[in-house]
Design an enzyme around this catalytic site. Structure first.
Site, short mmCIF file in Angstrom:
data_model
loop_
_atom_site.label_atom_id
_atom_site.label_comp_id
_atom_site.label_asym_id
_atom_site.label_seq_id
_atom_site.Cartn_x
_atom_site.Cartn_y
_atom_site.Cartn_z
N ASP A 29 36.04 52.28 20.85
CA ASP A 29 34.62 52.44 21.12
C ASP A 29 34.45 53.80 21.81
OD1 ASP A 29 31.94 51.77 21.47
OD2 ASP A 29 32.27 50.57 23.24
N GLY A 56 42.06 41.20 22.48
CA GLY A 56 41.32 41.44 21.25
C GLY A 56 42.17 41.67 20.00
N GLU A 64 45.42 48.02 18.25
CA GLU A 64 44.19 47.79 19.01
C GLU A 64 43.12 47.19 18.08
OE1 GLU A 64 42.59 47.11 21.43
OE2 GLU A 64 42.06 48.75 22.75
P1 IMP Z 1 36.67 51.69 24.83
O1 IMP Z 1 37.53 52.02 26.01
O2 IMP Z 1 35.22 51.95 25.10
O3 IMP Z 1 37.13 52.38 23.56
O4 IMP Z 1 36.72 50.14 24.65
C1 IMP Z 1 37.69 49.54 23.94
C2 IMP Z 1 37.73 48.05 24.15
O5 IMP Z 1 36.44 47.50 24.41
C3 IMP Z 1 38.21 47.39 22.89
O6 IMP Z 1 39.59 47.25 22.89
C4 IMP Z 1 37.49 46.06 22.91
O7 IMP Z 1 38.27 45.11 23.58
C5 IMP Z 1 36.22 46.32 23.68
N1 IMP Z 1 35.09 46.53 22.74
C6 IMP Z 1 34.54 47.69 22.35
N2 IMP Z 1 33.54 47.50 21.48
C7 IMP Z 1 33.45 46.17 21.30
C8 IMP Z 1 32.60 45.32 20.48
O8 IMP Z 1 31.72 45.75 19.71
N3 IMP Z 1 32.84 43.99 20.58
C9 IMP Z 1 33.80 43.45 21.38
N4 IMP Z 1 34.62 44.20 22.15
C10 IMP Z 1 34.45 45.55 22.11
MG MG Z 2 40.72 45.55 23.35
#
Ligand code: IMP
Ligand code: MG
Length: 178
Positions: free
Chosen positions: A102, A43, A98
């Site tokens: 999220d 990403g 990053e």
């Molecule tokens: P976390 O561990 O929930 O913070 O997720 C982080 C990862 O999930 C990010 O590095 C993204 O690759 C993916 N991600 C989180 N939200 C989105 C979104 O809205 N669209 C696409 N990928 C997302």
């Molecule tokens: Mg990511």
């Protein structure tokens, strides 16, 4: 592909001007230090390459790949390392790059994992932040934009590996993933 987008949230020019500002701040903060950018695949690829071009001091790059999503739009909360660093980071000034924070689970895990390698410093530069959904106690020192809780695609962000090549960041239509 553009028909699947409900609304453009950040245009190419929004992204460009913010990344240029971030590059200037990072260049100043890391002057005279041994900066390594660590991109989180896949990403962060677009952000990483545009950001690096805006950094005016010497720096190197490395990548890690982790997985926490599979092909769904909700995090599973389980982080797996798919690709580790190519180089040692002991004594270096590490900046994790990053795409989006999220729940924060992925980044929290990564920070703890990299801390154990004894870098001189360890900070996070993240393009987007979905504060509403935070579960893990983590934040980015360098942040591009606060974003609302919608599933976003483009500029590196994907849904099931698609849409990464959109030059802007948009909200994916719900009917695509529901
Ligand atoms: P976390 O561990 O929930 O913070 O997720 C982080 C990862 O999930 C990010 O590095 C993204 O690759 C993916 N991600 C989180 N939200 C989105 C979104 O809205 N669209 C696409 N990928 C997302
Ligand atoms: Mg990511």
């Amino acid at each position: 592909m553009k028909n699947d987008i409900k609304e453009v949230l950040l245009t190419e020019s929004d992204l460009k001007s913010k990344i240029s500002q971030l590059g200037k701040i990072i260049s100043k903060d890391y002057e005279g230090r041994d900066l390594v950018l660590i991109g989180v695949l896949k990403g962060s690829v677009m952000f990483m390459s545009d950001l690096m071009k805006e950094i005016e001091i010497p720096c190197s790059m490395d990548f890690m790949a982790v997985s926490s999503y599979g092909n769904s739009t909700k995090s599973t909360g389980v982080v797996r390392i798919l690709k580790d660093l190519d180089f040692e980071i002991e004594g270096k000034d590490v900046l994790i790059v990053e795409d989006i924070i999220d729940t924060g689970v992925t980044l929290k895990y990564l920070v703890e994992y990299l801390k154990a390698r004894k870098p001189n410093s360890l900070e996070v530069c993240c393009l987007l932040n979905k504060q509403e959904r935070r579960k893990a106690d983590i934040s980015a020192k360098y942040l591009g934009f606060e974003v609302p809780d919608f599933f976003l695609v483009g500029y590196g962000l994907d849904y099931a590996e698609k849409y990464r090549n959109l030059p802007f960041i948009g909200i994916l239509k719900e009917e695509i993933y529901s």
